[in-house]
Design an enzyme around this catalytic site. Sequence first.
Site, mmCIF file in Angstrom:
data_model
loop_
_atom_site.group_PDB
_atom_site.id
_atom_site.type_symbol
_atom_site.label_atom_id
_atom_site.label_comp_id
_atom_site.label_asym_id
_atom_site.label_seq_id
_atom_site.Cartn_x
_atom_site.Cartn_y
_atom_site.Cartn_z
ATOM 1 N N LEU A 37 0.835 -1.211 0.000
ATOM 2 C CA LEU A 37 0.000 0.000 0.000
ATOM 3 C C LEU A 37 0.868 1.258 0.000
ATOM 4 C CD1 LEU A 37 -2.891 -1.077 2.434
ATOM 5 C CD2 LEU A 37 -2.760 -1.306 -0.054
ATOM 6 N N ILE A 62 7.704 -6.149 -0.295
ATOM 7 C CA ILE A 62 8.587 -7.156 -0.912
ATOM 8 C C ILE A 62 10.063 -6.839 -0.698
ATOM 9 C CG2 ILE A 62 6.897 -7.965 -2.616
ATOM 10 C CD1 ILE A 62 8.435 -6.293 -4.740
ATOM 11 N N LEU A 83 3.294 -8.531 -9.665
ATOM 12 C CA LEU A 83 3.101 -7.206 -10.271
ATOM 13 C C LEU A 83 3.659 -6.072 -9.423
ATOM 14 C CD1 LEU A 83 0.301 -8.974 -10.953
ATOM 15 C CD2 LEU A 83 -0.291 -6.860 -12.124
ATOM 16 N N GLU A 86 7.531 -0.304 -8.378
ATOM 17 C CA GLU A 86 7.457 1.135 -8.645
ATOM 18 C C GLU A 86 7.290 1.229 -10.149
ATOM 19 O OE1 GLU A 86 7.281 3.649 -6.677
ATOM 20 O OE2 GLU A 86 7.652 2.602 -4.792
ATOM 21 N N THR A 102 12.860 -1.849 -4.955
ATOM 22 C CA THR A 102 11.591 -2.583 -5.077
ATOM 23 C C THR A 102 11.608 -3.553 -6.257
ATOM 24 O OG1 THR A 102 10.335 -0.793 -4.085
ATOM 25 C CG2 THR A 102 9.100 -2.325 -5.455
ATOM 26 N N THR A 130 7.139 -5.165 -18.796
ATOM 27 C CA THR A 130 6.734 -4.076 -19.676
ATOM 28 C C THR A 130 7.471 -4.150 -21.014
ATOM 29 O OG1 THR A 130 6.986 -1.679 -19.929
ATOM 30 C CG2 THR A 130 8.463 -2.716 -18.390
ATOM 31 N N ASP A 131 6.862 -3.560 -22.042
ATOM 32 C CA ASP A 131 7.559 -3.467 -23.339
ATOM 33 C C ASP A 131 8.714 -2.469 -23.277
ATOM 34 O OD1 ASP A 131 6.059 -1.120 -23.183
ATOM 35 O OD2 ASP A 131 5.146 -1.313 -25.170
ATOM 36 N N GLU A 132 8.759 -1.651 -22.199
ATOM 37 C CA GLU A 132 9.794 -0.606 -22.136
ATOM 38 C C GLU A 132 11.198 -1.196 -21.992
ATOM 39 O OE1 GLU A 132 8.685 2.819 -19.786
ATOM 40 O OE2 GLU A 132 6.562 2.385 -20.060
ATOM 41 N N TYR A 155 13.377 3.168 -14.636
ATOM 42 C CA TYR A 155 12.250 2.233 -14.487
ATOM 43 C C TYR A 155 12.449 1.004 -15.373
ATOM 44 C CZ TYR A 155 7.695 0.152 -15.563
ATOM 45 O OH TYR A 155 6.677 -0.735 -15.797
ATOM 46 N N LYS A 159 13.111 -3.028 -14.485
ATOM 47 C CA LYS A 159 12.229 -4.120 -14.922
ATOM 48 C C LYS A 159 13.019 -5.126 -15.776
ATOM 49 C CE LYS A 159 8.327 -4.512 -14.387
ATOM 50 N NZ LYS A 159 7.534 -5.114 -13.259
ATOM 51 N N TYR A 212 4.752 16.588 -22.973
ATOM 52 C CA TYR A 212 6.216 16.600 -23.009
ATOM 53 C C TYR A 212 6.713 16.748 -24.449
ATOM 54 C CZ TYR A 212 6.015 14.491 -18.276
ATOM 55 O OH TYR A 212 5.784 14.214 -16.954
HETATM 56 P P1 NAD Z 1 0.873 0.660 -9.873
HETATM 57 O O1 NAD Z 1 1.972 1.616 -9.568
HETATM 58 O O2 NAD Z 1 -0.501 1.169 -10.128
HETATM 59 O O3 NAD Z 1 0.753 -0.415 -8.683
HETATM 60 C C1 NAD Z 1 1.878 -0.974 -8.082
HETATM 61 C C2 NAD Z 1 1.399 -1.724 -6.837
HETATM 62 O O4 NAD Z 1 2.561 -2.316 -6.227
HETATM 63 C C3 NAD Z 1 0.759 -0.812 -5.783
HETATM 64 O O5 NAD Z 1 -0.394 -1.421 -5.266
HETATM 65 C C4 NAD Z 1 1.834 -0.675 -4.722
HETATM 66 O O6 NAD Z 1 1.322 -0.471 -3.416
HETATM 67 C C5 NAD Z 1 2.529 -2.024 -4.833
HETATM 68 N N1 NAD Z 1 3.914 -1.956 -4.362
HETATM 69 C C6 NAD Z 1 4.869 -1.052 -4.707
HETATM 70 N N2 NAD Z 1 5.997 -1.291 -4.028
HETATM 71 C C7 NAD Z 1 5.759 -2.381 -3.241
HETATM 72 C C8 NAD Z 1 6.538 -3.113 -2.308
HETATM 73 N N3 NAD Z 1 7.798 -2.746 -2.020
HETATM 74 N N4 NAD Z 1 5.998 -4.193 -1.714
HETATM 75 C C9 NAD Z 1 4.713 -4.571 -1.980
HETATM 76 N N5 NAD Z 1 3.911 -3.885 -2.823
HETATM 77 C C10 NAD Z 1 4.429 -2.805 -3.456
HETATM 78 O O7 NAD Z 1 1.415 -0.202 -11.106
HETATM 79 P P2 NAD Z 1 0.622 -0.813 -12.342
HETATM 80 O O8 NAD Z 1 0.539 0.197 -13.414
HETATM 81 O O9 NAD Z 1 -0.589 -1.500 -11.861
HETATM 82 O O10 NAD Z 1 1.687 -1.909 -12.824
HETATM 83 C C11 NAD Z 1 1.682 -3.209 -12.242
HETATM 84 C C12 NAD Z 1 2.809 -4.015 -12.870
HETATM 85 O O11 NAD Z 1 2.625 -4.098 -14.275
HETATM 86 C C13 NAD Z 1 4.189 -3.415 -12.648
HETATM 87 O O12 NAD Z 1 5.091 -4.475 -12.414
HETATM 88 C C14 NAD Z 1 4.496 -2.725 -13.972
HETATM 89 O O13 NAD Z 1 5.893 -2.699 -14.223
HETATM 90 C C15 NAD Z 1 3.784 -3.630 -14.954
HETATM 91 N N6 NAD Z 1 3.302 -2.981 -16.186
HETATM 92 C C16 NAD Z 1 2.565 -1.837 -16.126
HETATM 93 C C17 NAD Z 1 2.098 -1.276 -17.297
HETATM 94 C C18 NAD Z 1 1.227 -0.034 -17.292
HETATM 95 O O14 NAD Z 1 0.906 0.495 -18.351
HETATM 96 N N7 NAD Z 1 0.796 0.455 -16.144
HETATM 97 C C19 NAD Z 1 2.402 -1.861 -18.536
HETATM 98 C C20 NAD Z 1 3.170 -3.029 -18.547
HETATM 99 C C21 NAD Z 1 3.612 -3.581 -17.366
HETATM 100 P P1 TYD Z 2 3.058 7.574 -19.078
HETATM 101 O O1 TYD Z 2 1.590 7.472 -18.864
HETATM 102 O O2 TYD Z 2 3.903 8.146 -17.993
HETATM 103 O O3 TYD Z 2 3.571 6.121 -19.498
HETATM 104 P P2 TYD Z 2 5.033 5.654 -20.046
HETATM 105 O O4 TYD Z 2 6.021 6.715 -19.796
HETATM 106 O O5 TYD Z 2 5.286 4.452 -19.204
HETATM 107 O O6 TYD Z 2 4.841 5.356 -21.499
HETATM 108 O O7 TYD Z 2 3.315 8.446 -20.373
HETATM 109 C C1 TYD Z 2 2.752 8.110 -21.635
HETATM 110 C C2 TYD Z 2 3.276 9.089 -22.660
HETATM 111 O O8 TYD Z 2 2.760 10.395 -22.341
HETATM 112 C C3 TYD Z 2 4.797 9.225 -22.649
HETATM 113 O O9 TYD Z 2 5.265 9.432 -23.974
HETATM 114 C C4 TYD Z 2 5.041 10.463 -21.821
HETATM 115 C C5 TYD Z 2 3.820 11.328 -22.120
HETATM 116 N N1 TYD Z 2 3.407 12.234 -21.015
HETATM 117 C C6 TYD Z 2 3.254 13.610 -21.247
HETATM 118 O O10 TYD Z 2 3.447 14.092 -22.371
HETATM 119 N N2 TYD Z 2 2.883 14.404 -20.195
HETATM 120 C C7 TYD Z 2 2.679 13.910 -18.947
HETATM 121 O O11 TYD Z 2 2.358 14.706 -18.018
HETATM 122 C C8 TYD Z 2 2.817 12.504 -18.728
HETATM 123 C C9 TYD Z 2 2.593 11.911 -17.354
HETATM 124 C C10 TYD Z 2 3.184 11.711 -19.803
#
Ligand code: NAD
Ligand code: TYD
Length: 347
Positions: A37, A62, A83, A86, A102, A130-132, A155, A159, A212
């Site tokens: 949380l 974790i 999942l 950060e 983390t 992630t694809d990143e 980030y 990953k 951006y």
């Molecule tokens: P999020 O930031 O919304 O959620 C992360 C969760 O992890 C939160 O509930 C947080 O409390 C928990 N957490 C963080 N540090 C922790 C710790 N030390 N111990 C236990 N719990 C902890 O992230 P999200 O967008 O839901 O992404 C979830 C996963 O999917 C991540 O691993 C991310 O890399 C991956 N992912 C996300 C996206 C995306 O577009 N959001 C795309 C591809 C992969």
């Molecule tokens: P984001 O949602 O942070 O995802 P990621 O960086 O993981 O792809 O950003 C998506 C795209 O939007 C990315 O190219 C950065 C851009 N962006 C802005 O232009 N302004 C913003 O305030 C944010 C948060 C993202």
Amino acid sequence: MKKKILITGGAGFIGSHLVRHFVNKYLAYELYNLDALTYAGNLENLTDIQDKANYNFLKADITDAADIERLFKLHKFHSVIHLAAESHVDRSIKDPLSFAKTNILGTLHLLEAFKKYSDYKKGLFYHISTDEVYGSLGAEGLFTEKTSYDPNSPYSASKASSDHFVRAYGETYGLRYVISNCSNNYGSFQFPEKLIPLFIHNIIHLKPLPVYGDGHYTRDWLFVKDHANAIDTVFHKGISGETYNIGGHNEWKNIDLIKLLCSKMDVHLGRATGESEKLITFVKDRPGHDLRYAIDASKIERELGWKPSLSFDEGLEKTVVWYLENETWLNNLTSGKYQEYYERQYK
Ligand code: NAD
Ligand code: TYD
């Protein structure tokens, strides 16, 4: 006895959708959601399932090896879907160490505990990535499962590192694992630091929309419930030792997506056409900003039979409606510490 399945990070954006999906669909599992949380984890995301008999919540971090070991010793989880992380690139640029702690060390603690206390040659360690990790594409081409890792942000480097550790545990100790690398998710319950919920929040409050650079960066967007379905598919049908790319075949330049979002918001808020677009403000670019992500998801489609269910227009419409109907959820998150983050990031 029911299989105990552990989902880490289940109080976050994608995790909460996945936990809900598993709890409602798989009554034969005892589902455990382990989450620290942090600012991104929110039990309000799970109120509809919190009293279900097959759902359990474990508040744990974790990065705390001893506590993770204690919980694995106690529960001997059958499988883990990991999942917890950060997850925001901009935060990783300001504070890379907490991402290493983390995302890398936290993953290692889970791998160690799984190896020590679970039947790791029968169960599965599933790392959600992630694809990143693949870095940036030019104007052409797609990321496939064979694309070399080339992460550019702290980030994505963290990953990529945790993906490598998961694979290394498979090769070295024979631990059964899968990894999936997904494109940008969108939908309900996403923390308003990411592009879509941040911009919805700012449009509602008539605040500037900080784009951006020139806004010509491209992302491939997938509806979060389609990602939850894909994870279910990989968990149940994926082959141990394999990687699966997940994406929506849905590339958008940021500026085009933002204009579409603005037009939908104008309609829903009863504003004149073009009103929200006036809030667009071009700001300093993100350092190391990846130009383009695009996923070749043909392997999961061909081998496991998964595909996205929604068009982007439908998914974005549902998303806008959800945030407008759940403004209290959004407002609860955007006070206090969020304001400090916002000032620091966008000053
Ligand atoms: P999020 O930031 O919304 O959620 C992360 C969760 O992890 C939160 O509930 C947080 O409390 C928990 N957490 C963080 N540090 C922790 C710790 N030390 N111990 C236990 N719990 C902890 O992230 P999200 O967008 O839901 O992404 C979830 C996963 O999917 C991540 O691993 C991310 O890399 C991956 N992912 C996300 C996206 C995306 O577009 N959001 C795309 C591809 C992969
Ligand atoms: P984001 O949602 O942070 O995802 P990621 O960086 O993981 O792809 O950003 C998506 C795209 O939007 C990315 O190219 C950065 C851009 N962006 C802005 O232009 N302004 C913003 O305030 C944010 C948060 C993202």
